[in-house]
Design an enzyme around this catalytic site. Structure first.
Site, short mmCIF file in Angstrom:
data_model
loop_
_atom_site.label_atom_id
_atom_site.label_comp_id
_atom_site.label_asym_id
_atom_site.label_seq_id
_atom_site.Cartn_x
_atom_site.Cartn_y
_atom_site.Cartn_z
N ALA A 121 98.65 28.04 -11.02
CA ALA A 121 98.18 29.40 -10.81
C ALA A 121 96.68 29.46 -10.55
O ALA A 121 96.12 30.54 -10.41
CB ALA A 121 98.54 30.25 -12.02
N ASN A 177 98.04 27.47 -18.85
CA ASN A 177 98.09 26.21 -18.10
C ASN A 177 96.85 26.04 -17.23
O ASN A 177 96.39 24.92 -17.02
CB ASN A 177 99.33 26.17 -17.22
N HIS A 205 92.34 35.26 -12.84
CA HIS A 205 91.55 34.12 -13.33
C HIS A 205 90.23 34.06 -12.57
O HIS A 205 90.23 34.04 -11.34
CB HIS A 205 92.30 32.80 -13.11
N1 LIG Z 1 100.65 24.93 -14.00
C1 LIG Z 1 100.58 26.26 -13.99
O1 LIG Z 1 99.60 26.85 -13.55
C2 LIG Z 1 101.73 27.04 -14.55
C3 LIG Z 1 101.87 28.39 -14.21
C4 LIG Z 1 102.96 29.07 -14.73
C5 LIG Z 1 103.84 28.47 -15.60
N2 LIG Z 1 103.65 27.17 -15.94
C6 LIG Z 1 104.53 26.49 -16.89
O2 LIG Z 1 105.68 26.04 -16.23
C7 LIG Z 1 106.78 26.04 -17.15
C8 LIG Z 1 107.94 26.82 -16.55
O3 LIG Z 1 107.55 28.14 -16.30
P1 LIG Z 1 108.63 29.29 -16.04
O4 LIG Z 1 107.89 30.55 -15.87
O5 LIG Z 1 109.59 28.85 -15.02
O6 LIG Z 1 109.34 29.32 -17.48
P2 LIG Z 1 110.67 30.12 -17.91
O7 LIG Z 1 110.47 30.43 -19.35
O8 LIG Z 1 110.95 31.22 -16.96
O9 LIG Z 1 111.80 29.02 -17.74
C9 LIG Z 1 111.80 27.84 -18.50
C10 LIG Z 1 113.22 27.33 -18.59
O10 LIG Z 1 113.19 26.05 -19.23
C11 LIG Z 1 114.22 25.96 -20.21
N3 LIG Z 1 113.78 25.01 -21.23
C12 LIG Z 1 112.81 25.17 -22.16
N4 LIG Z 1 112.67 24.06 -22.90
C13 LIG Z 1 113.57 23.17 -22.42
C14 LIG Z 1 113.91 21.83 -22.78
N5 LIG Z 1 113.30 21.18 -23.78
N6 LIG Z 1 114.89 21.22 -22.07
C15 LIG Z 1 115.53 21.86 -21.06
N7 LIG Z 1 115.25 23.12 -20.68
C16 LIG Z 1 114.27 23.77 -21.36
C17 LIG Z 1 114.41 27.39 -20.71
O11 LIG Z 1 115.72 27.58 -21.21
C18 LIG Z 1 114.15 28.21 -19.44
O12 LIG Z 1 115.34 28.45 -18.71
C19 LIG Z 1 106.25 26.67 -18.46
O13 LIG Z 1 105.88 25.66 -19.37
C20 LIG Z 1 105.02 27.40 -18.00
O14 LIG Z 1 104.05 27.51 -19.02
C21 LIG Z 1 102.62 26.45 -15.41
#
Ligand SMILES: NC(=O)c1ccc[n+]([C@@H]2O[C@H](COP(=O)([O-])OP(=O)(O)OC[C@H]3O[C@@H](n4cnc5c(N)ncnc54)[C@H](O)[C@@H]3O)[C@@H](O)[C@H]2O)c1
Length: 254
Positions: A121, A177, A205
């Site tokens: 992001a 993140n 941000h």
């Molecule tokens: N790099 C970045 O800038 C950035 C930006 C946004 C989100 N993210 C991260 O990316 C990840 C995914 O984001 P999202 O919005 O799709 O999340 P989300 O909550 O919409 O979906 C996450 C999914 O992962 C599943 N899950 C959680 N722990 C698990 C495990 N141990 N094993 C299997 N499945 C599991 C959940 O059931 C859920 O369906 C998050 O950690 C979020 O913080 C990173």
């Protein structure tokens, strides 16, 4: 390339929708989520395969996208690397722990595979990577989000955190993140301010970086994902772009 995905939430939904349009350039085939129904829903859209544990996809994929949670990273990423499979990590907050990051790097080296960390992001990671060739002296991040994105109900603006990124990721693990990405790219524990502001509609941000190269400031107003307002659409787009670049002969930006 055959791709598997761990975590079938907001980011995985956007990647899957893009794959449906046939523009991904790779085959998104294997789906794993601790919530089986979520994996089934996404797999059904691309005629994919649901697995009940990560090990069940590792023999069949070239790359796994981790889009689950910071807590999932130590559980799945070492297994992925040890199987000789490349990985893309979205839950970058998990990589703030330098010892853990070095351990993953060593596993990648031993297994001759790569770890990809999309810019997510944040805007300006390309510039930071270039700037890091010289010394970076200072980096700051101000994150401003609607209270709902930070799990709060507020009517007035509130500063929720002011301090180092390493502490911010512990207090707001799924929300910050960008602080982790910025710190890892800059090679310093950046100064972070997190503001919950009922007046804003987007995840915003502001980044400031100063070093031998000079300085720059970026400002981002991210549209939030419908499925998960904590997550910005740009984060999913960055994963898609990185995936596409892996298949390209002409790559723009560092
Ligand atoms: N790099 C970045 O800038 C950035 C930006 C946004 C989100 N993210 C991260 O990316 C990840 C995914 O984001 P999202 O919005 O799709 O999340 P989300 O909550 O919409 O979906 C996450 C999914 O992962 C599943 N899950 C959680 N722990 C698990 C495990 N141990 N094993 C299997 N499945 C599991 C959940 O059931 C859920 O369906 C998050 O950690 C979020 O913080 C990173």
């Amino acid at each position: 390339m055959i791709i598997g995905i761990v975590g079938c939430g907001a980011i995985a939904n956007i990647i899957t929708n893009y794959a449906i349009e046939g523009k991904l350039g790779s085959e998104l085939k294997y789906f794993y989520d601790c919530d089986l129904e979520r994996a089934e829903n996404l797999a059904a859209q691309v005629n994919g395969t649901v697995v009940l544990k990560i090990e069940d996809m590792l023999n069949y994929v070239d790359l796994v996208i981790e889009a689950a949670a910071p807590s999932a990273v130590p559980l799945v990423v070492p297994k992925i690397l040890n199987s000789g499979t490349n990985v893309m990590i979205m839950s970058v907050g998990a990589l703030m722990d330098e010892k853990f990051r070095l351990k993953l790097n060593q596993l990648a080296e031993e297994n001759n595979v790569k770890i990809f960390m999309p810019s997510g992001a944040i805007v300006g990671l390309d510039g930071i990577k270039s700037a890091s060739i010289g010394k970076i002296n200072k980096a700051t991040l101000i994150t401003r989000k609607p209270p709902k994105s930070l799990g709060k109900t507020l009517t007035e603006k509130e500063i929720l955190y002011e301090g180092k990124a390493s502490e911010a990721v512990k207090k707001f693990p799924v929300n910050i993140n960008v602080a982790a990405s910025l710190s890892i790219a800059c090679g310093i524990d950046v100064d972070v301010k997190i503001i919950a502001d009922p007046k804003v509609k987007r995840n915003m941000h502001e980044v400031y970086v100063e070093g031998v190269f000079g300085s720059f400031r970026t400002s981002t107003e991210n549209v939030r994902c419908d499925i998960n307002p904590k997550t910005s659409m740009l984060a999913a787009f960055s994963a898609i772009k990185l995936l596409k670049d892996l298949n390209q002969n002409f790559v723009i930006g560092n």
